[in-house]
Design an enzyme around this catalytic site. Structure first.
Site, PDB file in Angstrom:
ATOM      1  N   CYS A 115      40.191  43.990  44.211  1.00  0.00           N
ATOM      2  CA  CYS A 115      38.941  43.579  43.554  1.00  0.00           C
ATOM      3  C   CYS A 115      37.755  43.531  44.513  1.00  0.00           C
ATOM      4  O   CYS A 115      36.616  43.436  44.070  1.00  0.00           O
ATOM      5  CB  CYS A 115      39.116  42.219  42.902  1.00  0.00           C
ATOM      6  SG  CYS A 115      40.487  42.186  41.764  1.00  0.00           S
ATOM      7  N   HIS A 257      32.857  38.385  41.777  1.00  0.00           N
ATOM      8  CA  HIS A 257      33.967  39.055  41.104  1.00  0.00           C
ATOM      9  C   HIS A 257      34.412  38.181  39.930  1.00  0.00           C
ATOM     10  O   HIS A 257      34.531  36.964  40.050  1.00  0.00           O
ATOM     11  CB  HIS A 257      35.117  39.260  42.092  1.00  0.00           C
ATOM     12  CG  HIS A 257      36.367  39.742  41.441  1.00  0.00           C
ATOM     13  ND1 HIS A 257      36.367  40.760  40.525  1.00  0.00           N
ATOM     14  CD2 HIS A 257      37.663  39.327  41.559  1.00  0.00           C
ATOM     15  CE1 HIS A 257      37.603  40.957  40.109  1.00  0.00           C
ATOM     16  NE2 HIS A 257      38.412  40.105  40.714  1.00  0.00           N
ATOM     17  N   ASN A 287      38.994  40.677  33.808  1.00  0.00           N
ATOM     18  CA  ASN A 287      38.998  41.063  35.212  1.00  0.00           C
ATOM     19  C   ASN A 287      39.125  42.579  35.311  1.00  0.00           C
ATOM     20  O   ASN A 287      40.183  43.132  35.018  1.00  0.00           O
ATOM     21  CB  ASN A 287      40.165  40.366  35.922  1.00  0.00           C
ATOM     22  CG  ASN A 287      40.267  40.719  37.394  1.00  0.00           C
ATOM     23  OD1 ASN A 287      39.559  41.605  37.878  1.00  0.00           O
ATOM     24  ND2 ASN A 287      41.141  40.039  38.097  1.00  0.00           N
TER      25      ASN A 287
END
Ligand code: ACO
Length: 330
Positions: A115, A257, A287
């Site tokens: 990520c 994030h 996500n």
């Protein structure tokens, strides 16, 4: 040799049309809309169809970013794509995107940093631009995580979504306010097994057994990662602000994030930010790993929240484990 200043010239996003809601997930695993909302902040996410691969989403986002920029596809002299769900193990998704854009010759490569991928990609692109080796870079983050999701594991399958964001980075000329001021990246491989796609590489090549055991899907020990994520994202944002003489108060926006609303809230609290300083779209997309920061950034530019000259911190944490931050004026 004098160093060039670098800026984000334009940024755009692409997401699949199909929406997967918490109610849809209730029909797949033993979960509830209430659990997902309160534990993660997610309400729905986008899911690609069987014909869509990572390069398709990057190409769509890149075309939109190029339209918003004076830079043409033929002017791009480097492509860096952050992804852990590229079209194939090889060739790189960056090379496939180069071909889709109808350009040839410029270097193109993927990077894998979970990520944190977009932060790593920006950091790499900035170095190439700064030293004058290249002039215009396409940087993208893309993920089709729903194709490596274990739909029997309620601990992970409710979390992930698909999407892409692409940015055109170029030289900032004298007098321009827009600039990527600083970047910070870090990693600690000792935690690698907490978030892993075990099979499909040279450690555990694909076999009937690996497929039957679901070893090609995301394995994550979420609650162990949670604490490290809170600390690392806070540290990454703190380090980049402090070493450049800023505090949270100076920031127009934190673009974190989007892994978990509770991680975002903890990071914002540590930086003493007000809710109106934080870009959040986790409720719509879940996500999306490497795509989450450029997706949130692009959306906030599109709807007018982020404006030219705004002081922004991008802040990420992911598989590796990796983490990092970018301080910029858009
Ligand atoms: N629905 C209902 N119950 C669930 C679900 C679900 N979808 N998932 C787990 N549970 C249950 C568990 O079984 C457990 O039950 P038990 O107490 O009876 O054993 C309980 O909920 C608590 O489980 P935890 O895993 O401790 O839940 P937690 O509050 O930690 O939330 C989550 C899980 C959302 C994954 C969280 O830990 C998290 O966000 N972690 C960080 C993720 C992250 O940042 N990853 C890095 C980036 S991702 C990337 O790089 C691809």
């Amino acid at each position: 040799m004098s160093e060039h200043r670098v800026k984000i010239d334009s940024i755009a996003k692409a997401t699949p049309e199909k929406v997967l809601s918490n109610a849809d997930l209730e029909k797949i695993v033993d979960t509830s809309d209430e659990w997902i909302r309160t534990r993660t902040g997610m309400v729905e996410r986008r899911i690609s169809n069987e014909n869509t691969a990572a390069s398709d989403l990057v190409y769509e986002a890149a075309e939109k970013a190029l339209k918003k920029s004076s830079i043409k596809a033929r002017d791009i002299d480097l492509i860096v794509i952050a992804t852990v769900t590229g079209d194939h193990p090889f060739p790189s998704t960056a090379c496939i995107v180069q071909s889709k854009l109808g350009i040839h010759g410029c270097p193109a490569f993927d990077i894998s940093a979970g990520c944190s991928g977009f932060i790593y990609a920006i950091t790499i692109a900035k170095q190439f631009l700064q030293n004058g080796f290249v002039h215009n870079v396409l940087v993208a983050g893309v993920e089709i995580l729903t194709k490596i999701t274990n739909w029997k594991d309620r601990g992970t399958c409710v979390l992930f979504g698909d999407g892409a964001g692409a940015a055109i980075l170029t030289e900032a000329h004298k007098g321009e306010i827009s600039e990527i001021i600083d970047t910070f990246i870090s990693a600690d491989g000792k935690y690698g097994n907490l978030l892993i796609q075990e099979a499909g590489g040279s450690r555990m090549p694909a076999s009937k057994e690996t497929v039957e055991k679901n070893l090609h899907t995301v394995y994550m020990e979420g609650n162990k990662i949670f604490k490290i994520a809170v600390k690392s994202m806070g540290d990454a944002a703190d380090i980049i602000l402090t070493r450049n003489g800023f505090t949270g108060e100076d920031l127009d926006w934190l673009v974190p994030h989007q892994a978990n609303l509770r991680i975002i809230d903890a990071t914002a609290k540590r930086l003493r930010l007000l809710p109106q300083q934080v870009i959040i779209n986790i409720e719509k997309y879940g996500n999306t790993s490497s795509a989450s920061i450029p997706l949130a950034f692009a959306e906030a530019v599109e709807d007018g929240r982020i404006r030219r000259g705004d002081l922004i911190v991008l802040d990420a944490f992911g598989a590796g484990l990796t983490w990092g931050s970018v301080l910029l004026r858009y």
